[in-house]
Design a protein around this motif. Structure first.
Motif, PDB file in Angstrom:
ATOM      1  N   ARG A 119       0.867  -1.186   0.000  1.00 20.31           N
ATOM      2  CA  ARG A 119       0.000   0.000   0.000  1.00 20.31           C
ATOM      3  C   ARG A 119       0.894   1.222   0.000  1.00 20.31           C
ATOM      4  N   ASN A 120       1.019   1.837  -1.144  1.00 16.83           N
ATOM      5  CA  ASN A 120       1.905   2.995  -1.273  1.00 16.83           C
ATOM      6  C   ASN A 120       1.142   4.257  -1.657  1.00 16.83           C
ATOM      7  N   LEU A 121      -0.016   4.415  -1.020  1.00 17.75           N
ATOM      8  CA  LEU A 121      -0.833   5.587  -1.320  1.00 17.75           C
ATOM      9  C   LEU A 121      -0.114   6.876  -0.941  1.00 17.75           C
ATOM     10  N   ILE A 122       0.518   6.868   0.217  1.00 16.41           N
ATOM     11  CA  ILE A 122       1.182   8.108   0.670  1.00 16.41           C
ATOM     12  C   ILE A 122       2.290   8.501  -0.304  1.00 16.41           C
ATOM     13  N   GLU A 123       3.057   7.518  -0.736  1.00 17.57           N
ATOM     14  CA  GLU A 123       4.130   7.821  -1.680  1.00 17.57           C
ATOM     15  C   GLU A 123       3.561   8.365  -2.990  1.00 17.57           C
ATOM     16  N   CYS A 124       2.434   7.797  -3.433  1.00 15.76           N
ATOM     17  CA  CYS A 124       1.784   8.313  -4.660  1.00 15.76           C
ATOM     18  C   CYS A 124       1.408   9.780  -4.472  1.00 15.76           C
ATOM     19  N   ALA A 150      -7.468  10.558  -4.121  1.00 10.45           N
ATOM     20  CA  ALA A 150      -6.762   9.280  -4.037  1.00 10.45           C
ATOM     21  C   ALA A 150      -7.414   8.278  -4.976  1.00 10.45           C
ATOM     22  N   ALA A 151      -6.699   7.206  -5.254  1.00  7.97           N
ATOM     23  CA  ALA A 151      -7.221   6.115  -6.075  1.00  7.97           C
ATOM     24  C   ALA A 151      -6.952   4.788  -5.387  1.00  7.97           C
ATOM     25  N   ILE A 152      -7.948   3.928  -5.435  1.00 11.94           N
ATOM     26  CA  ILE A 152      -7.779   2.559  -4.940  1.00 11.94           C
ATOM     27  C   ILE A 152      -8.553   1.635  -5.865  1.00 11.94           C
ATOM     28  N   ARG A 153      -7.979   0.483  -6.112  1.00 12.96           N
ATOM     29  CA  ARG A 153      -8.654  -0.452  -7.013  1.00 12.96           C
ATOM     30  C   ARG A 153      -8.197  -1.865  -6.636  1.00 12.96           C
ATOM     31  N   PRO A 154      -9.148  -2.778  -6.365  1.00  8.63           N
ATOM     32  CA  PRO A 154      -8.743  -4.132  -5.968  1.00  8.63           C
ATOM     33  C   PRO A 154      -7.981  -4.853  -7.079  1.00  8.63           C
ATOM     34  N   GLU A 209      -2.731 -16.398  -0.953  1.00  8.50           N
ATOM     35  CA  GLU A 209      -2.360 -15.010  -0.640  1.00  8.50           C
ATOM     36  C   GLU A 209      -3.557 -14.068  -0.764  1.00  8.50           C
ATOM     37  N   TYR A 210      -4.542 -14.514  -1.539  1.00 12.36           N
ATOM     38  CA  TYR A 210      -5.711 -13.658  -1.723  1.00 12.36           C
ATOM     39  C   TYR A 210      -6.568 -13.583  -0.481  1.00 12.36           C
ATOM     40  N   ASP A 211      -6.519 -14.601   0.329  1.00  9.56           N
ATOM     41  CA  ASP A 211      -7.278 -14.555   1.578  1.00  9.56           C
ATOM     42  C   ASP A 211      -6.446 -13.968   2.708  1.00  9.56           C
ATOM     43  N   ARG A 212      -5.147 -14.073   2.587  1.00 13.89           N
ATOM     44  CA  ARG A 212      -4.279 -13.611   3.681  1.00 13.89           C
ATOM     45  C   ARG A 212      -3.921 -12.142   3.571  1.00 13.89           C
ATOM     46  N   TYR A 213      -4.012 -11.608   2.364  1.00 19.09           N
ATOM     47  CA  TYR A 213      -3.638 -10.204   2.165  1.00 19.09           C
ATOM     48  C   TYR A 213      -4.731  -9.472   1.393  1.00 19.09           C
ATOM     49  N   SER A 214      -4.912  -8.236   1.757  1.00 13.51           N
ATOM     50  CA  SER A 214      -5.823  -7.376   1.015  1.00 13.51           C
ATOM     51  C   SER A 214      -5.029  -6.769  -0.144  1.00 13.51           C
ATOM     52  N   GLN A 215      -5.443  -7.083  -1.358  1.00 13.11           N
ATOM     53  CA  GLN A 215      -4.636  -6.675  -2.509  1.00 13.11           C
ATOM     54  C   GLN A 215      -5.314  -5.548  -3.283  1.00 13.11           C
ATOM     55  N   HIS A 216      -4.657  -4.443  -3.344  1.00  9.03           N
ATOM     56  CA  HIS A 216      -5.165  -3.293  -4.085  1.00  9.03           C
ATOM     57  C   HIS A 216      -4.005  -2.556  -4.748  1.00  9.03           C
ATOM     58  N   ALA A 217      -4.339  -1.881  -5.831  1.00 13.76           N
ATOM     59  CA  ALA A 217      -3.412  -0.902  -6.408  1.00 13.76           C
ATOM     60  C   ALA A 217      -3.884   0.479  -5.936  1.00 13.76           C
ATOM     61  N   PHE A 218      -2.917   1.402  -5.866  1.00 10.94           N
ATOM     62  CA  PHE A 218      -3.239   2.738  -5.349  1.00 10.94           C
ATOM     63  C   PHE A 218      -2.741   3.814  -6.303  1.00 10.94           C
ATOM     64  N   MET A 278      -3.471  17.186 -16.076  1.00 10.53           N
ATOM     65  CA  MET A 278      -3.672  16.214 -15.006  1.00 10.53           C
ATOM     66  C   MET A 278      -2.358  15.472 -14.800  1.00 10.53           C
ATOM     67  N   LEU A 279      -2.186  15.018 -13.577  1.00  7.59           N
ATOM     68  CA  LEU A 279      -1.033  14.171 -13.285  1.00  7.59           C
ATOM     69  C   LEU A 279      -1.501  13.056 -12.372  1.00  7.59           C
ATOM     70  N   GLY A 280      -1.112  11.855 -12.705  1.00  4.70           N
ATOM     71  CA  GLY A 280      -1.450  10.720 -11.867  1.00  4.70           C
ATOM     72  C   GLY A 280      -0.193   9.977 -11.457  1.00  4.70           C
ATOM     73  N   ALA A 281      -0.107   9.638 -10.177  1.00  2.22           N
ATOM     74  CA  ALA A 281       1.007   8.816  -9.675  1.00  2.22           C
ATOM     75  C   ALA A 281       0.404   7.515  -9.156  1.00  2.22           C
ATOM     76  N   PHE A 282       0.991   6.402  -9.559  1.00  5.53           N
ATOM     77  CA  PHE A 282       0.366   5.114  -9.269  1.00  5.53           C
ATOM     78  C   PHE A 282       1.362   4.104  -8.705  1.00  5.53           C
ATOM     79  N   ALA A 283       0.846   3.312  -7.775  1.00  5.84           N
ATOM     80  CA  ALA A 283       1.607   2.182  -7.252  1.00  5.84           C
ATOM     81  C   ALA A 283       0.830   0.936  -7.603  1.00  5.84           C
ATOM     82  N   ALA A 284       1.269   0.263  -8.636  1.00  6.35           N
ATOM     83  CA  ALA A 284       0.514  -0.871  -9.171  1.00  6.35           C
ATOM     84  C   ALA A 284       1.426  -2.062  -9.412  1.00  6.35           C
TER      85      ALA A 284
END
Lengths: 728, 218
Positions: A422-427, A460-464, A575-584, A605-611
């Motif tokens: 989860r690198n939302l802050i860095e984005c 912010a952006a979040i997407r499973p 890993e899908y049950d053990r971790y919550s997986q999202h891109a930010f 526009m500018l978008g920064a993404f951690a995917a």
């Protein structure tokens, strides 16, 4: 063969191997030449052995009721007409069934009969197919069909929908409602509050390629040439509807002119072509008109969303409430998962999300790019901006203060399990720096250039992140060409290219020696393109197949004379049950609002993404930029209008339904944060096809507020909603 | 318009009482031969015309149903499916071709109107195996994703560059009297806005066209 369950060891082993050389490179599209020369053939364009007849669909001109009489005599006698198919003579098909399927999965494969009976469930529902020797003959004859209806009162006005109901689950099988703590009391006592209701409009996917199909029968077997995101869905739906074995249906779809969720299931064009071709014993092609697509090829439901945020004076969220009411069809349910992402985005002890539905007499809504997040983030990320304004706190700082964090571990607030990454802050930080966020004025309406108000907004952006079971076959030919075969699709995402890169890396072969073959249901079955899971799913299967082939090769002196082949697969790991997986991600927008006309221009526009790992920065960037531009559309222009009297989508063409055009788009910059998510898949990548739209519209809306001080909560923000409130 | 092959019979009732699609019929240019018959038995004919179309430097002589658009002749009869149908109403630009060097929407023109015209489609842009500079630039700059609008974008860009070269101004042109109009990004965006791209490859389309234009000037 046994499906492969990925383990961390496998992933680490592959990364410690020869490493990725092709993966991560901005390789030009493998299918580029075919596309720029016009050689790429889409659904309607395939050449079949016999002369194809042309079908033309006639749609109902009422929104609810039944056909009392249909006179097709003139059409039948019309020159060049081969068949007029209505509910009176259409072949028997499986029944449609109940509004909901037993499992979420079956909605993709359930029977979808056409011309089944006299009932009209929505405006422009197909009521006849005219097949002619030429397109002109079929179209002209369709216009001569005389139809009388018994009209029933339909529900076409969401505002009047008093009776909402609670669905059993949302799309993709998520819980309808969630709650934690005691929301009502906590919100009531919160020192700073936002309680706002936002609405989002019906939207239409409008891929550039209209939905179309050619059907050709050979005995009891049918081949369907079409543009689809997922061949297995079409295959199962056709087989189920026509009540023929799955093996009797072949689906071919090497090129797809855009899908965005509207080509996940079989629509009327496919079924009508299949039926007519069987009756005529001759191939038949059917394309929807652009106008017909609005009612017959899916739409995004409209939504009414109440967002309640309660915070302390430092901006720490105490209570988050996101309650959504969206439209559905009377005959088939679709619950867009609009509130689901809110469960994972920000921390708060007291939370509630819920989904309710309003029944309308329209066709069913479908999955439109980022179902859930796209409309939901317009609301929630606008509300966060409202809260930041109320707190006089920088919007980025507000979000940083509400990162879900426990003892240094990023925990999904709803599920209580760690995020895989989860690198939302860095984005947000990186994006802010590159965008020049510090130049924004916190006070709305403060920056003026002549008769323009300039504003800056962020969201912010979040997407499973998903992965779906997929298989692949690789065939190494004696001369050294590697054929990569799977029923996967490239809907413009770059699948041909990234699979080439993946195979090249595992096999340590040059990309030119690799031939990726997609879009034929005779090839190993994949999860297709949808939910941004294509690269992870198909890519992992190809990776596995190549790894196995390579192991075989190690025991051999060279390629055997007959060549060599291997199959690989992937399935969802633990890993899908053990971790919550999202891109930010984080979006930034600068708009200029004209003081005299309220015209809104998105300057940049500018978008920064951690995917996760980016497999091909060129095609990845294109997808992300496309998504961001969809955000501009959702924020400022896209809306499909439902006529409250007749139930027709009245602005059903590309002149009246506005999508962004070239002149609407200013400078768009993107940056990918360096990230490898080892929990996600063998590449450490995450889906990016939908991430770009998530939150993008809210950044634009927040920029409009920053420019003007006017908060429009009814999307899209069209001029008339701003103009009366602008200063002189 | 000639009136041969009077083999079509449709009734006026069918026309007038038919559902919403009849409105479409009336706008598609179908001739109504009202002099032919009594009140509710009016026939109207399918007209065909023998027309020679010159497409990508090849002549094709066709017996054309006069209702047929240039787009549908190219796609349905000549197999030139690089020309795309996106809306059939001149609203998306996917069907853009060059007629005598100028870009038009092939869906908005009837094929029978194009005898003696020089028609160029996407299939005719490359010189053998060698791509047109716009085609190469669209690949290099990733000016597309699904590829469906791409042939129209490229044909439109070819026509647009010629318009700009001739000094035709656009809405984005600041000095309408300038002898040379600089082909800025703003100019390209404005001049290419008749070609929709739902994948929204617009920024890359602009880059591709700017690069090809730059190359052409070298």
């Amino acid at each position: 063969m046994a499906e492969r369950n990925m383990t961390s060891n496998d992933q680490i082993a592959s990364k410690n191997g020869p490493g990725f050389q092709q993966i991560g490179q901005p390789l030009d599209r493998i299918d580029g030449r075919a596309k720029v020369t016009g050689a790429a053939r889409y659904g309607y364009e395939h050449i079949v052995s016999d002369k194809c007849a042309f079908g033309y669909i006639l749609g109902a001109s009422i929104g609810r009721g039944r056909i009392v009489a249909i006179d097709a005599q003139a059409a039948t006698k019309s020159p060049g007409v081969l068949l007029v198919m209505t509910h009176k003579n259409a072949p028997a098909q499986a029944r449609f069934g109940e509004p909901t399927t037993a499992t979420p999965r079956e909605v993709f494969t359930r029977p979808r009969p056409v011309l089944g009976d006299a009932h009209i469930r929505y405006f422009d529902q197909p009521i006849a197919l005219v097949v002619g020797e030429t397109f002109e003959a079929a179209r002209a004859a369709a216009g001569s069909i005389d139809v009388r209806y018994e009209r029933l009162q339909g529900d076409f006005e969401p505002e009047l929908c008093a009776a909402t109901y609670r669905p059993e689950r949302t799309n993709a099988g998520f819980a309808t409602d969630t709650s934690a703590g005691g929301f009502a009391k906590a919100f009531a006592q919160a020192p700073v509050k936002v309680d706002a209701t936002y609405t989002t409009a019906f939207e239409s996917h409008n891929p550039m390629e209209p939905h179309a199909a050619i059907a050709q029968w050979e005995g009891d077997r049918v081949t369907i040439y079409t543009g689809t995101q997922t061949l297995a869905n079409v295959r199962a739906c056709v087989a189920g509807t026509l009540q023929i074995p799955l093996d009797s249906v072949r689906v071919v779809s090497p090129f797809i002119g855009g899908g965005f969720g509207s080509k996940l299931i079989a629509h009327a064009d496919i079924m009508l072509a299949a039926l007519a071709a069987r009756v005529l014993q001759r191939p038949v092609k059917v394309a929807m008109t652009r106008q017909q697509m609005f009612a017959n090829a899916g739409h995004r439901p409209l939504s009414i969303q109440q967002v309640r945020l309660g915070a302390d004076r430092d901006g720490k969220l105490i209570a988050i409430g996101h309650e959504v009411c969206s439209s559905t069809a009377r005959f088939e349910e679709f619950t867009e998962q609009t509130g689901v992402f809110t469960r994972s985005l920000y921390a708060a002890d007291h939370r509630v999300t819920r989904h309710r539905l309003m029944r309308l007499d329209t066709n069913r809504g479908e999955w439109m790019r980022a179902p859930g997040e796209a409309p939901g983030m317009l609301a929630v990320e606008s509300a966060m901006d409202e809260l930041a304004h109320a707190l006089q706190l920088d919007p980025i700082e507000l979000r940083i203060r509400n990162e879900p964090n426990l003892d240094g571990t990023s925990l999904d607030p709803d599920r209580g399990i760690p995020f895989s990454s989860r690198n939302l802050i860095e984005c947000m930080r990186r994006g802010a720096r590159l965008f020049g966020w510090e130049r924004r004025s916190a006070r709305p309406g403060a920056i003026r250039e002549g008769r323009k108000l300039i504003g800056h907004g962020m969201a912010a952006a979040i997407r499973p992140n998903y992965i779906g079971p997929s298989r692949a076959r690789v065939v190494l030919e004696p001369r050294g060409t590697l054929r990569v075969q799977l029923d996967m699709t490239d809907i413009g995402t770059g699948t041909y290219t990234i699979l080439t890169q993946i195979a090249a890396d595992v096999m340590q072969m040059p990309p030119a020696s690799i031939k990726v073959e997609l879009g034929d249901s005779q090839l190993p079955t994949t999860a297709g393109s949808g939910g941004s899971w294509g690269a992870a799913s198909a890519g992992s299967a190809v990776h596995d197949a190549c790894t196995k082939l390579k192991r075989q090769l190690l025991d051999l002196p060279g390629i055997p004379p007959g060549g060599l082949q291997a199959e690989g697969s992937v399935t969802r790991s633990a890993e899908y049950d053990r971790y919550s997986q999202h891109a930010f991600g984080a979006h930034f927008a600068e708009v200029a609002v004209d003081l005299d006309t309220a015209e809104i221009r998105v300057r940049r526009m500018l978008g920064a993404f951690a995917a996760g790992r980016i497999l091909n920065p060129k095609t990845a960037r294109s997808q992300i930029v496309g998504g961001m531009i969809w955000g501009i559309g959702a924020a400022l222009m896209e809306q499909t209008l439902l006529d409250p009297l007749h139930g027709a989508f009245i602005n059903h063409d590309l002149a009246e339904y506005h999508i962004p055009v070239n002149a609407d788009v200013g400078q768009i910059d993107t940056v990918f944060i360096e990230e490898v998510d080892e929990r996600a898949n063998v590449f450490g990548s995450k889906g990016i096809g939908e991430l770009g739209i998530c939150g993008a519209g809210a950044a634009v809306a927040n920029a409009v507020f920053n420019a003007t001080g006017i908060r429009v909560r009814e999307f899209p923000i069209t001029l008339e909603k701003l103009l009366p409130f602008l200063p002189g | 318009m000639s009136e041969q092959d009077d083999n079509a019979l449709l009734t006026r009732r069918a026309l007038l009482e038919g559902s919403a699609a009849s409105a479409l019929l009336l706008t598609t240019g179908m001739p109504l031969r009202s002099e032919a018959a009594a009140a509710d038995e009016v026939s109207f004919a399918v007209h065909t015309n023998v027309v020679t179309l010159r497409i990508n430097a090849h002549d094709s002589t066709l017996n054309l149903d006069s209702r047929t658009t240039l787009l549908d002749v190219l796609r349905h009869q000549l197999g030139l499916t690089g020309v795309k149908k996106g809306c059939d109403h001149g609203q998306c630009g996917a069907c853009t071709v060059l007629v005598n060097g100028r870009r038009i929407n092939a869906c908005l023109t009837l094929a029978v109107m194009h005898e003696n015209d020089e028609i160029t489609t996407i299939e005719g842009l490359a010189s053998g195996e060698r791509l047109h500079p716009l085609q190469s630039a669209f690949i290099a700059h990733d000016g597309f994703q699904c590829g469906y609008c791409t042939p129209g974008q490229i044909c439109s860009a070819a026509g647009m560059l010629e318009e700009a070269r001739r000094g035709w101004p656009s809405h984005a042109t600041h000095n309408l009297c300038a002898a040379n109009i600089p082909l800025t990004d703003e100019e390209i965006r404005e001049r290419m806005s008749g070609n929709l791209c739902r994948c929204a490859a617009y920024p890359n389309i602009v880059k591709a066209i700017a690069a090809a234009a730059h190359e052409a000037r070298q």
